[in-house]
Enzyme design. Structure first.
Site, short mmCIF file in Angstrom:
data_model
loop_
_atom_site.label_atom_id
_atom_site.label_comp_id
_atom_site.label_asym_id
_atom_site.label_seq_id
_atom_site.Cartn_x
_atom_site.Cartn_y
_atom_site.Cartn_z
N HIS A 45 0.98 -1.31 -0.16
CA HIS A 45 -0.06 -0.09 -0.16
C HIS A 45 0.91 1.24 -0.18
O HIS A 45 2.16 1.37 0.75
CB HIS A 45 -1.03 -0.08 1.16
CG HIS A 45 -1.84 1.01 1.08
ND1 HIS A 45 -1.80 2.26 1.73
CD2 HIS A 45 -3.39 1.02 1.00
CE1 HIS A 45 -2.73 3.10 1.27
NE2 HIS A 45 -3.88 2.19 1.00
N GLU B 35 -4.02 2.54 -7.16
CA GLU B 35 -4.19 3.52 -6.22
C GLU B 35 -3.30 4.72 -6.41
O GLU B 35 -2.10 4.67 -5.97
CB GLU B 35 -4.08 3.13 -4.75
CG GLU B 35 -5.15 2.06 -4.14
CD GLU B 35 -5.33 1.80 -2.84
OE1 GLU B 35 -6.30 2.23 -2.05
OE2 GLU B 35 -3.96 1.62 -1.75
#
Length: 251
Positions: free
Chosen positions: A95, A167
């Site tokens: 992430h 993302e």
């Protein structure tokens, strides 16, 4: 046909009381049968969430795991084998907050990805560019490198049992969102990069979009041909909003 997926990343949010309230909200949701739904709570609350969601078709994953698959002398880390023992089925890898704030690099993330798969966890590899990189026209270069690091070390076949989440860093928690076409362009490039190595893997892997996804924009985002669902941040902390996003994926 790829089965849609919606995953909620709770990040570093929650107390036992607020998690119990969120669990109660999730239990009362009418979720679409054709969508895989998962949540990623803070590790302290994984057992509480797993116990609270028993009988509900919601998988539970972890936000991070160690570079070694089995337990051992690695203070502060959690082994993938321990996550499996706790009842997790997925884990986030790479992430942007881990990459940007914790300084995790591709080599370390390759090890985490491999260790997770070795224990039977499904890794959700997160890739994405910063605003500076996008404005410099380097989006596909950056995402391609992040993806290519796994392919080079583990082979494209590693993605036969994995999920990829795009993302854009500039759209996480900022309220900014890539347009559906901007997101689709990157998702298409990811699938094409995989297809250059193995077309079957490319056709089968699910590509999620993350970056200020809400019920209001989910339908249009999920309508893009290479977007198979979403990795949801802040909106996943509201059961009703999360449920609406899940229903959007089902449509």
């Amino acid at each position: 046909m790829r089965r849609p997926m919606v995953a909620g990343n709770w990040k570093m949010h929650g107390t036992r009381a607020s998690v119990a309230e969120l669990i109660n909200g999730l239990r009362h949701l009418a979720l679409p049968s054709g969508v895989d739904v998962a949540v990623f709570p803070p590790c302290l609350y994984i057992n509480q969430v797993i116990d609270g969601l028993k009988g509900k078709s919601i998988s539970v994953g972890a936000q991070n795991s160690a570079v070694e698959s089995m337990q051992g002398a690695l203070t502060g880390e959690i082994a993938p084998s321990q996550l499996v023992d706790a009842g997790c089925s997925l884990v986030l890898v790479g992430h942007s907050e881990r990459r940007q704030i914790m300084g995790e690099r591709d080599g370390m993330l390759n090890r985490k990805f491999a260790a997770a798969q070795a224990c039977g966890l499904i890794p959700v590899l997160c890739v994405g560019e910063t605003l500076e990189q996008r404005e410099a026209g380097k989006t596909l270069e950056v995402v391609g490198r992040q993806l290519g690091s796994i392919i080079e070390e583990l082979g494209v076949g590693a993605f036969a049992n994995a999920v990829i989440a795009y993302e854009p860093v500039w759209a996480i928690g900022t309220g900014l969102t890539a347009t559906p076409q901007q997101a689709q362009d990157v998702h298409k490039a990811i699938r094409e990069q995989l297809a250059a190595e193995n077309s079957e893997v490319a056709r089968g892997v699910r590509l999620l979009y993350g970056g200020s996804v809400k019920a209001a924009n989910a339908v249009e985002l999920f309508g893009m041909p290479d977007i198979d669902g979403g990795l949801i941040g802040g909106a996943s902390l509201n059961a009703d909003e999360f449920g609406a996003i899940c229903r959007a994926a089902g449509n």
